[in-house]
Design a protein around this motif. Structure first.
Motif, PDB file in Angstrom:
ATOM      1  N   ASP A 117       0.851  -1.185   0.000  1.00  0.00           N
ATOM      2  CA  ASP A 117       0.000   0.000   0.000  1.00  0.00           C
ATOM      3  C   ASP A 117       0.891   1.241   0.000  1.00  0.00           C
ATOM      4  O   ASP A 117       1.220   1.801   1.044  1.00  0.00           O
ATOM      5  N   GLY A 118       1.328   1.642  -1.197  1.00  0.00           N
ATOM      6  CA  GLY A 118       2.246   2.774  -1.300  1.00  0.00           C
ATOM      7  C   GLY A 118       2.068   3.531  -2.600  1.00  0.00           C
ATOM      8  O   GLY A 118       0.971   3.595  -3.149  1.00  0.00           O
ATOM      9  N   LEU A 119       3.171   4.083  -3.100  1.00  0.00           N
ATOM     10  CA  LEU A 119       3.152   4.929  -4.295  1.00  0.00           C
ATOM     11  C   LEU A 119       4.032   4.302  -5.362  1.00  0.00           C
ATOM     12  O   LEU A 119       5.212   4.041  -5.138  1.00  0.00           O
ATOM     13  N   ALA A 120       3.464   4.052  -6.545  1.00  0.00           N
ATOM     14  CA  ALA A 120       4.220   3.452  -7.650  1.00  0.00           C
ATOM     15  C   ALA A 120       5.212   4.463  -8.220  1.00  0.00           C
ATOM     16  O   ALA A 120       4.878   5.625  -8.448  1.00  0.00           O
ATOM     17  N   VAL A 121       6.440   3.981  -8.453  1.00  0.00           N
ATOM     18  CA  VAL A 121       7.534   4.853  -8.884  1.00  0.00           C
ATOM     19  C   VAL A 121       8.396   4.122  -9.912  1.00  0.00           C
ATOM     20  O   VAL A 121       8.545   2.903  -9.845  1.00  0.00           O
ATOM     21  N   SER A 122       8.957   4.860 -10.863  1.00  0.00           N
ATOM     22  CA  SER A 122       9.938   4.282 -11.796  1.00  0.00           C
ATOM     23  C   SER A 122      11.328   4.819 -11.465  1.00  0.00           C
ATOM     24  O   SER A 122      11.481   5.986 -11.076  1.00  0.00           O
ATOM     25  N   GLY A 128      24.687   1.709 -14.093  1.00  0.00           N
ATOM     26  CA  GLY A 128      24.712   1.365 -12.682  1.00  0.00           C
ATOM     27  C   GLY A 128      24.480   2.503 -11.719  1.00  0.00           C
ATOM     28  O   GLY A 128      24.424   2.277 -10.499  1.00  0.00           O
ATOM     29  N   ARG A 129      24.345   3.728 -12.186  1.00  0.00           N
ATOM     30  CA  ARG A 129      24.150   4.876 -11.295  1.00  0.00           C
ATOM     31  C   ARG A 129      22.709   5.395 -11.395  1.00  0.00           C
ATOM     32  O   ARG A 129      22.167   5.528 -12.495  1.00  0.00           O
ATOM     33  N   PHE A 130      22.128   5.703 -10.240  1.00  0.00           N
ATOM     34  CA  PHE A 130      20.752   6.192 -10.198  1.00  0.00           C
ATOM     35  C   PHE A 130      20.687   7.549 -10.868  1.00  0.00           C
ATOM     36  O   PHE A 130      21.315   8.514 -10.431  1.00  0.00           O
ATOM     37  N   LEU A 131      19.904   7.624 -11.952  1.00  0.00           N
ATOM     38  CA  LEU A 131      19.845   8.837 -12.758  1.00  0.00           C
ATOM     39  C   LEU A 131      18.595   9.659 -12.489  1.00  0.00           C
ATOM     40  O   LEU A 131      18.649  10.881 -12.310  1.00  0.00           O
ATOM     41  N   GLN A 132      17.427   8.979 -12.461  1.00  0.00           N
ATOM     42  CA  GLN A 132      16.166   9.718 -12.325  1.00  0.00           C
ATOM     43  C   GLN A 132      15.077   8.815 -11.770  1.00  0.00           C
ATOM     44  O   GLN A 132      15.028   7.618 -12.059  1.00  0.00           O
ATOM     45  N   GLY A 133      14.217   9.386 -10.949  1.00  0.00           N
ATOM     46  CA  GLY A 133      13.043   8.681 -10.434  1.00  0.00           C
ATOM     47  C   GLY A 133      11.803   9.516 -10.644  1.00  0.00           C
ATOM     48  O   GLY A 133      11.839  10.744 -10.516  1.00  0.00           O
ATOM     49  N   ALA A 134      10.679   8.855 -10.981  1.00  0.00           N
ATOM     50  CA  ALA A 134       9.456   9.601 -11.289  1.00  0.00           C
ATOM     51  C   ALA A 134       8.231   8.889 -10.738  1.00  0.00           C
ATOM     52  O   ALA A 134       8.215   7.669 -10.614  1.00  0.00           O
ATOM     53  N   THR A 135       7.213   9.659 -10.421  1.00  0.00           N
ATOM     54  CA  THR A 135       5.935   9.100  -9.989  1.00  0.00           C
ATOM     55  C   THR A 135       5.209   8.505 -11.184  1.00  0.00           C
ATOM     56  O   THR A 135       5.522   8.817 -12.340  1.00  0.00           O
ATOM     57  N   ARG A 136       4.206   7.670 -10.907  1.00  0.00           N
ATOM     58  CA  ARG A 136       3.396   7.101 -11.982  1.00  0.00           C
ATOM     59  C   ARG A 136       2.593   8.187 -12.686  1.00  0.00           C
ATOM     60  O   ARG A 136       2.427   8.167 -13.901  1.00  0.00           O
ATOM     61  N   GLY A 137       2.074   9.167 -11.931  1.00  0.00           N
ATOM     62  CA  GLY A 137       1.245  10.223 -12.516  1.00  0.00           C
ATOM     63  C   GLY A 137      -0.007   9.650 -13.131  1.00  0.00           C
ATOM     64  O   GLY A 137      -0.713   8.843 -12.512  1.00  0.00           O
ATOM     65  N   ASN A 148      13.987  13.484  -3.838  1.00  0.00           N
ATOM     66  CA  ASN A 148      13.285  12.892  -2.698  1.00  0.00           C
ATOM     67  C   ASN A 148      13.538  11.392  -2.612  1.00  0.00           C
ATOM     68  O   ASN A 148      13.681  10.832  -1.523  1.00  0.00           O
ATOM     69  N   LEU A 149      13.576  10.717  -3.763  1.00  0.00           N
ATOM     70  CA  LEU A 149      13.823   9.272  -3.766  1.00  0.00           C
ATOM     71  C   LEU A 149      15.226   8.941  -3.265  1.00  0.00           C
ATOM     72  O   LEU A 149      15.458   7.889  -2.670  1.00  0.00           O
ATOM     73  N   LYS A 150      16.180   9.840  -3.486  1.00  0.00           N
ATOM     74  CA  LYS A 150      17.545   9.614  -2.998  1.00  0.00           C
ATOM     75  C   LYS A 150      17.612   9.553  -1.474  1.00  0.00           C
ATOM     76  O   LYS A 150      18.570   9.018  -0.915  1.00  0.00           O
ATOM     77  N   THR A 151      16.602  10.101  -0.810  1.00  0.00           N
ATOM     78  CA  THR A 151      16.598  10.064   0.662  1.00  0.00           C
ATOM     79  C   THR A 151      16.142   8.710   1.204  1.00  0.00           C
ATOM     80  O   THR A 151      16.246   8.465   2.398  1.00  0.00           O
ATOM     81  N   ILE A 152      15.624   7.836   0.337  1.00  0.00           N
ATOM     82  CA  ILE A 152      15.165   6.509   0.774  1.00  0.00           C
ATOM     83  C   ILE A 152      16.337   5.542   0.717  1.00  0.00           C
ATOM     84  O   ILE A 152      16.840   5.223  -0.356  1.00  0.00           O
ATOM     85  N   LYS A 153      16.763   5.072   1.861  1.00  0.00           N
ATOM     86  CA  LYS A 153      17.996   4.288   1.919  1.00  0.00           C
ATOM     87  C   LYS A 153      17.852   2.893   1.320  1.00  0.00           C
ATOM     88  O   LYS A 153      18.850   2.222   1.066  1.00  0.00           O
ATOM     89  N   ALA A 154      16.619   2.429   1.092  1.00  0.00           N
ATOM     90  CA  ALA A 154      16.422   1.120   0.462  1.00  0.00           C
ATOM     91  C   ALA A 154      16.602   1.184  -1.056  1.00  0.00           C
ATOM     92  O   ALA A 154      16.650   0.153  -1.715  1.00  0.00           O
ATOM     93  N   ILE A 155      16.734   2.386  -1.603  1.00  0.00           N
ATOM     94  CA  ILE A 155      16.974   2.547  -3.044  1.00  0.00           C
ATOM     95  C   ILE A 155      18.466   2.706  -3.262  1.00  0.00           C
ATOM     96  O   ILE A 155      19.072   3.678  -2.779  1.00  0.00           O
ATOM     97  N   PRO A 156      19.111   1.799  -3.983  1.00  0.00           N
ATOM     98  CA  PRO A 156      20.557   1.916  -4.214  1.00  0.00           C
ATOM     99  C   PRO A 156      20.889   3.085  -5.138  1.00  0.00           C
ATOM    100  O   PRO A 156      20.219   3.304  -6.140  1.00  0.00           O
ATOM    101  N   LEU A 157      21.917   3.848  -4.765  1.00  0.00           N
ATOM    102  CA  LEU A 157      22.380   4.930  -5.631  1.00  0.00           C
ATOM    103  C   LEU A 157      23.370   4.407  -6.663  1.00  0.00           C
ATOM    104  O   LEU A 157      23.545   5.008  -7.721  1.00  0.00           O
ATOM    105  N   ARG A 158      24.031   3.287  -6.331  1.00  0.00           N
ATOM    106  CA  ARG A 158      24.903   2.590  -7.275  1.00  0.00           C
ATOM    107  C   ARG A 158      24.539   1.112  -7.262  1.00  0.00           C
ATOM    108  O   ARG A 158      24.354   0.523  -6.186  1.00  0.00           O
ATOM    109  N   LEU A 159      24.442   0.517  -8.433  1.00  0.00           N
ATOM    110  CA  LEU A 159      24.149  -0.908  -8.516  1.00  0.00           C
ATOM    111  C   LEU A 159      25.449  -1.708  -8.488  1.00  0.00           C
ATOM    112  O   LEU A 159      26.542  -1.159  -8.682  1.00  0.00           O
ATOM    113  N   LYS A 160      25.324  -3.008  -8.268  1.00  0.00           N
ATOM    114  CA  LYS A 160      26.515  -3.863  -8.187  1.00  0.00           C
ATOM    115  C   LYS A 160      27.084  -4.202  -9.558  1.00  0.00           C
ATOM    116  O   LYS A 160      28.157  -4.797  -9.648  1.00  0.00           O
ATOM    117  N   GLU A 161      26.356  -3.852 -10.620  1.00  0.00           N
ATOM    118  CA  GLU A 161      26.862  -3.982 -11.980  1.00  0.00           C
ATOM    119  C   GLU A 161      26.571  -2.684 -12.726  1.00  0.00           C
ATOM    120  O   GLU A 161      25.602  -1.990 -12.427  1.00  0.00           O
TER     121      GLU A 161
END
Length: 668
Positions: A117-122, A128-137, A148-161
């Motif tokens: 029960d949350g908000l859908a996001v892309s 491998g680097r987090f470039l952009q995040g957007a709401t479903r709209g 704002n998405l960068k403040t969520i620690k469960a979202i990786p800013l760098r991927l392992k590949e």
């Protein structure tokens, strides 16, 4: 060669990224909070002393960067579709039957996942680097909420590949975070968040990322929308791959080989639901095989290869202490139950709509009654029934008044309608609600003009019509409570920016009876200018697909009103755009093709091209692909194993093509 300072900065980033992954994804912290804080403080100090080494994916950005003036719009590479709903076992079995019939198989593998029960996001990653995040709209266009998405620690800013991909998921607020936030808001006298979804959405749509950082949101990735330079064959494999990259996926998922396995999973989590530390409102069932997903395709709104089973609403008992009356923008007077506060489906409920007097009579609801309450769809509070056996004799029957509670004019019941209405065009409540609708997200979308500010401006007699908004000054705003230099400037800028909206936004915002957001888009695309639309007659309007007689009559009556003509003249004088800015019918590629302006239905299996590819080609040539056969359907394209839609086409004597005829037309 890397300096010692730069090397230490990189080392600290690696340490903090690993610790974030252990804590927020694996839920297995390896150090104390104090030790984590020491690493973070050292990194903050070094980056402050050496800003030349600062990067956009440093763990320090999770604290929250500078405040934004406005969210930029983002067009999704592929639509973020909503899911169709199932409410019982029969709905799920029907979904399974249709999937198996289309696949030509006795059984199909599904992946079952918890519906957060949350908000859908892309999320978009480049190498491998987090470039952009957007709401479903609206599914096609969302808002850029990267900071704002960068403040969520469960979202990786760098991927392992170093991969380039788009992942989609759900930002959510854990139960404890929601409880803490609502406690703080209640102390401040602020409106409480109704549910975790609203809380997550409200947090991620803060223009100041520091506020989002304080809300303690989390995130589950639930799908891979785009992956370059690699092929994955199934949804379950995609989730495994996302795990390997460092994303947080929900581990409470299961591959089910039959609908019986799906039903068992649904029953299991319906019972275990309260044990989770976050809210879920159902189970999502997806066809696992990507090739079969492609074959099944989508409707205009939702994929045919997935469905969301919604849990039955939780029911509680509370006391109805009073009934208030609210006057909406169309004049409808709606009774609202005032309840003794009670917790239901994760939040405290104090009010619930009773809709109309007939429903109150039907359910025998009285002031003072104990009533059964639930949330329809786990969102909207609803009084299910009264409990007459618990009455003391002091309960009072409710009667609707004869006069409007806001302006005192006599209420009327329009023939064929249940609601009582105030038909006074200058009723203050209707005007205020109309103003709130005008600035809403699907209408003119004016940031900073919410219900509270509209009410404040209305009570200060600064606005009485939507045109009044466009002559507001910063000086007028600064004279009001809670307005500072920055907030006043931002609001004036938002109002000014709304002048550039496309025509359909204005049409929907005006609140023409029976004209919703979709009809407004259809009208704007067809007529292209406000002048062309307001001079159209009923016959011209009903010739447009999706515009019926009742809507046409309402549109003609609206534009014939002298007050409306004066309002439009004022809006035009203030520079509000009155033309359509989207893709015009005359500009659609292939406007001279057979498909231009026609409604087409695809059914059965197409051998030479997938249904989604056929849909794409037809739409490129100006056609509209619908999910069901109706009187407005021009053509049905029937592939192998076509079913009820083919029967319906024959019944309505609609033209039918096979795939060979389709390919012939597309090759022209």
């Amino acid at each position: 060669m890397m300096s010692d300072v730069q090397a230490r900065i990189e080392e600290l980033r690696d340490i903090l990224n690993r610790l974030n992954y252990e804590y927020y994804v694996l839920d297995q912290p390896s150090v104390s909070d104090a030790e984590y804080d020491r690493y973070m403080q050292e990194l903050l100090q070094l980056e402050g002393e050496h800003p030349e080494y600062m990067t956009e994916d440093s763990p320090t950005v999770r604290i929250g960067g500078r405040a934004l003036d406005v969210f930029e719009k983002v067009t999704h590479k592929s639509p973020m579709l909503s899911l169709g709903n199932a409410f019982n076992e029969g709905d799920l079995r029907d979904f399974d039957r249709k999937v198996r019939q289309a696949a030509g198989e006795e059984s199909v593998s599904y992946v079952c996942e918890l519906k957060i029960d949350g908000l859908a996001v892309s999320l978009h990653y480049e190498k491998g680097r987090f470039l952009q995040g957007a709401t479903r709209g609206d599914g096609v266009t969302g808002e850029d909420i990267t900071q704002n998405l960068k403040t969520i620690k469960a979202i990786p800013l760098r991927l392992k590949e170093e991969v380039t991909l788009e992942a989609r998921g759900e930002a959510y607020m854990p139960k404890k975070s929601l409880e803490k936030l609502n406690e703080e808001r209640e102390k401040k006298g602020e409106m409480l968040f109704a549910n975790p979804r609203n809380a997550a959405a409200g947090s991620l749509r803060q223009l100041d990322p520091k506020i989002a950082a304080q809300r303690n949101l989390s995130f589950f990735v639930y799908g891979l929308a785009d992956l370059q330079e690699r092929t994955i064959a199934s949804h379950s494999k995609a989730l495994d791959f996302l795990d390997e990259l460092g994303f947080k996926t929900n581990t409470h998922r299961r591959i089910c080989q039959s609908i019986e396995d799906v039903l068992a999973f649904v029953q299991e989590w319906q019972e275990k639901r309260p044990s989770l530390d976050y809210e879920i409102d159902g189970i999502v069932i997806k066809v696992d095989d990507y090739e079969l997903q492609e074959q099944l395709g989508t409707t205009a709104k939702s994929p045919r290869w997935a469905i969301a089973y919604k849990f039955p609403a939780e029911e509680v008992v509370t006391r109805l202490v009073d009934i208030e009356l609210n006057v909406g923008r169309t004049g409808a007077v709606t009774p609202t139950a005032i309840l003794e506060p009670v917790r239901v489906a994760g939040t405290v409920v104090r009010r619930a709509s009773l809709h109309n007097e007939d429903l109150i009579r039907e359910k025998d609801i009285r002031i003072g009654d104990y009533v059964i309450l639930k949330k329809a769809g786990d969102i909207i509070p609803e009084v299910v029934a009264s409990l007459p056996e618990r009455r003391t004799g002091e309960e009072q029957e409710f009667r609707m008044p004869e006069h409007c509670p806001e302006c005192g004019d006599e209420l009327v019941r329009i023939e064929g309608e249940v609601a009582l209405r105030c038909v006074n065009p200058v009723c203050p409540a209707q005007i205020r609600e109309g103003l709130i609708h005008f600035v809403s997200r699907d209408a003119m979308n004016i940031e900073g003009l919410g219900e509270r500010v509209i009410t404040q401006l209305f009570e200060a007699e600064l606005i009485r019509t939507v045109a009044d908004m466009y002559r507001l000054t910063k000086e007028q705003l600064l004279a009001l409570d809670r307005f500072g230099e920055k907030s006043a400037s931002n609001l004036i800028s938002s109002i000014g920016a709304s002048k550039e909206n496309s025509l359909e936004k204005l049409l929907f915002g005006l609140g023409i009876r029976h004209v919703g957001a979709k009809a407004a888009k259809t009208l704007a695309q067809h007529f292209e200018t406000m002048d062309a639309l307001r001079t159209a007659g009923e016959e011209e309007l009903t010739a447009i697909n999706e515009i019926g007689g009742k809507m046409a009559e309402s549109i003609v009556a609206y534009f014939a009103n002298e007050h409306v003509q004066e309002l439009l003249a004022q809006l035009q004088e203030y520079g509000v755009n009155m033309t359509y800015k989207g893709l015009k019918l005359s500009d659609i590629a292939g406007a001279d093709s057979y498909f231009a302006g026609k409604t087409v239905v695809l059914t059965g299996k197409l051998e030479q091209m997938g249904r989604s590819e056929a849909k794409k080609r037809i739409e490129e040539l100006g056609g509209k692909v619908a999910g069901s056969v109706s009187k407005s359907t021009h053509l049905v394209i029937a592939g192998e194993a076509a079913g009820s839609k083919l029967d319906a086409a024959r019944k309505h004597e609609i033209e039918i093509w096979d795939e060979a005829r389709l390919l012939q037309e597309l090759s022209k």
